[in-house]
Design a protein around this motif. Structure first.
Motif, short mmCIF file in Angstrom:
data_model
loop_
_atom_site.label_atom_id
_atom_site.label_comp_id
_atom_site.label_asym_id
_atom_site.label_seq_id
_atom_site.Cartn_x
_atom_site.Cartn_y
_atom_site.Cartn_z
N GLY A 124 18.94 135.85 44.67
CA GLY A 124 18.69 135.31 43.64
C GLY A 124 19.03 134.33 42.94
O GLY A 124 18.04 133.13 43.34
N ASP A 125 20.27 133.57 42.33
CA ASP A 125 20.05 131.80 42.44
C ASP A 125 21.16 131.01 44.10
O ASP A 125 21.22 129.73 43.47
CB ASP A 125 21.41 131.87 41.48
CG ASP A 125 22.57 131.61 41.05
OD1 ASP A 125 22.53 132.88 41.88
OD2 ASP A 125 23.20 131.26 40.31
N THR A 136 22.81 126.52 48.22
CA THR A 136 23.42 125.64 46.81
C THR A 136 23.28 126.78 46.25
O THR A 136 23.22 128.31 46.10
CB THR A 136 21.47 124.58 46.07
OG1 THR A 136 20.69 126.28 46.29
CG2 THR A 136 21.31 124.08 46.85
N ARG A 137 23.50 126.96 45.18
CA ARG A 137 24.06 128.16 44.12
C ARG A 137 23.86 127.95 42.50
O ARG A 137 24.14 127.08 41.51
CB ARG A 137 25.14 128.80 44.38
CG ARG A 137 26.04 129.90 43.67
CD ARG A 137 25.61 131.20 43.55
NE ARG A 137 25.77 132.07 42.57
CZ ARG A 137 26.70 133.21 42.14
NH1 ARG A 137 27.93 133.01 42.65
NH2 ARG A 137 26.39 133.77 41.66
N GLY A 138 22.51 128.10 41.89
CA GLY A 138 22.40 127.79 41.02
C GLY A 138 21.29 126.20 40.53
O GLY A 138 21.75 125.72 39.83
N GLY A 139 21.51 125.83 41.92
CA GLY A 139 20.95 124.13 41.91
C GLY A 139 22.53 123.39 42.73
O GLY A 139 22.03 122.08 42.57
N VAL A 140 23.28 124.57 42.27
CA VAL A 140 24.49 122.97 42.88
C VAL A 140 24.81 123.18 44.20
O VAL A 140 25.61 124.61 44.74
CB VAL A 140 26.11 123.93 42.13
CG1 VAL A 140 26.53 122.95 41.84
CG2 VAL A 140 26.10 124.04 40.32
N ALA A 218 22.28 139.53 44.73
CA ALA A 218 21.56 138.75 43.80
C ALA A 218 22.55 139.11 42.60
O ALA A 218 23.01 140.52 41.97
CB ALA A 218 20.55 138.45 43.07
N ALA A 219 23.14 138.33 41.54
CA ALA A 219 23.72 138.64 40.53
C ALA A 219 22.22 139.86 39.44
O ALA A 219 22.65 140.13 38.50
CB ALA A 219 23.72 137.52 39.41
N ASP A 220 20.60 139.13 39.75
CA ASP A 220 19.91 139.53 39.14
C ASP A 220 19.41 140.80 40.53
O ASP A 220 19.08 139.81 40.41
CB ASP A 220 18.96 138.79 38.21
CG ASP A 220 18.39 139.15 37.81
OD1 ASP A 220 17.11 138.90 37.58
OD2 ASP A 220 17.54 140.71 37.97
N PRO A 221 19.52 141.71 40.28
CA PRO A 221 18.63 142.79 41.38
C PRO A 221 17.41 143.04 41.68
O PRO A 221 17.46 142.37 43.13
CB PRO A 221 19.32 144.29 41.25
CG PRO A 221 20.36 143.92 40.04
CD PRO A 221 20.62 142.89 39.74
N GLY A 222 16.98 142.20 40.64
CA GLY A 222 15.62 142.15 40.74
C GLY A 222 15.37 140.83 41.27
O GLY A 222 14.05 140.23 41.70
N ALA A 223 16.10 140.05 41.26
CA ALA A 223 15.34 138.46 42.11
C ALA A 223 15.64 138.17 43.41
O ALA A 223 15.63 137.08 43.87
CB ALA A 223 16.29 137.11 41.74
N ASP A 224 16.08 139.05 44.73
CA ASP A 224 15.59 139.16 45.26
C ASP A 224 14.71 138.95 46.83
O ASP A 224 14.05 139.49 45.78
CB ASP A 224 16.64 140.15 46.52
CG ASP A 224 18.41 140.35 45.66
OD1 ASP A 224 18.62 139.61 45.75
OD2 ASP A 224 18.73 142.10 46.93
#
Length: 236
Positions: A124-125, A136-140, A218-224
Motif C-alpha cells: 500500500g502506502d 516511509t508511510r505515505g511519503g512520511v 494495505a489500507a487499499d488491499p489492491g495496492a499490495d
C-alpha cells in the motif's frame, strides 16, 4: 550472568591487528560454560567478539558492536532491551539457544545478508528500502530501531499472511527467545505507534487476529506490491 567485560578488554579488542578490527564486531551476552563455547565458535569465524554479563548495555555503549547476541535471557529484559536500543539503535539483537553451530549460522546469515542488494518492499502506502534501511508511510519518513525494522521487514515480506507469535519470535529474535510472546506484543505496539498512529494518521495496516497472530495489509488491499525478484519473498 557471570561474564563481565572491563574497559581494558574493550581497549585490547580495539588494538587487535587491522584484519581483526575490520571484522564484524559481536557483543555476546552470556554466562557459564555454554557462553564460553559460543564465544569460541564466534571467534572462530574471524569476528571480533567481546563478552558481557548484566552490564551489557554499558558495554555496548563503549564497544559499538555490529550485532548483539543474547545467550540466555537476563532479568528485567524489557527495560534492558529498551536501554540497549537507545544506545545502539541500528544494531540487530539475536536471541540464540545453546546450540553454538546454529547460533553461528544465524549470525553469519545476518552478516551475509547485510552486504546483499535488497529490493524495495511496498505494501500500500508503506515502503521499505532494505538496503538504505529507510521506511516511509505515505511519503512520511518513519524512524525505527533495528528490532522494529526487522519485525516490520518480516511482516512486509509476508503481506496479508497471518503470522503467529511463535513464528515472529523465531524469525526476529531466534529460538532462544522461548515463549516470550510479550516481546512480540511490545514491539507490535511500538510499530503501531509509529506507522499506524503516527505516519498513518490512525489508518492501520497492522492488524491483530485474536488467537492466531498478526497480519499486515494495505489500507487499499489492491495496492499490495513488491518490487524485486519474487524468489526473495520469505516464507513462514
Amino acid at each position: 550472568m557471570s561474564l563481565t567485560l572491563g574497559t581494558e578488554q574493550i581497549t585490547a579488542a580495539r588494538r587487535e591487528p587491522l584484519a581483526a578490527t575490520e571484522a564484524v564486531r559481536v557483543l555476546l551476552v552470556a554466562g557459564g560454560g555454554d557462553g564460553r563455547v559460543l564465544g569460541a565458535a564466534l571467534r572462530g569465524e574471524g569476528w571480533c567478539v567481546v563478552s558481557a554479563g548484566a552490564e551489557f548495555v554499558a558495554v555496548a555503549r563503549e564497544f559499538r558492536p555490529d550485532v548483539v547476541v543474547l545467550h540466555g535471557l537476563p532479568a528485567d529484559l524489557r527495560g534492558r532491551l529498551a536501554r540497549l536500543e537507545e544506545v545502539v539503535p541500528e544494531v540487530p539483537v539475536l536471541f540464540v539457544s545453546g546450540d553454538a553451530a546454529r547460533a553461528v549460522a544465524r549470525v553469519r546469515a545476518l552478516v551475509e545478508s547485510a552486504g546483499e542488494r535488497a529490493p524495495l518492499l511496498v505494501v500500500g502506502d508503506l515502503a521499505m528500502d532494505e538496503e538504505a534501511r529507510e521506511v516511509t508511510r505515505g511519503g512520511v519518513p518513519v524512524r525505527l530501531t533495528a528490532t522494529e525494522f526487522e519485525l516490520l521487514r518480516y511482516l512486509m515480506r509476508n503481506p496479508r499472511r497471518v503470522l503467529s507469535k511463535a513464528q515472529i519470535l523465531e524469525r526476529v529474535w531466534g529460538a532462544g527467545a522461548g515463549a516470550r510472546g510479550n516481546l512480540v506484543e511490545l514491539y507490535i505496539s511500538y510499530l503501531r505507534r509509529k506507522i499506524d498512529v503516527g505516519a498513518g494518521s490512525g489508518v492501520p495496516v497492522i492488524h491483530t487476529r485474536r488467537g492466531a497472530g498478526y497480519v499486515l495489509k494495505a489500507a487499499d488491499p489492491g495496492a499490495d506490491a513488491r518490487q524485486g525478484p519474487p524468489s526473495l519473498v520469505s516464507g513462514g
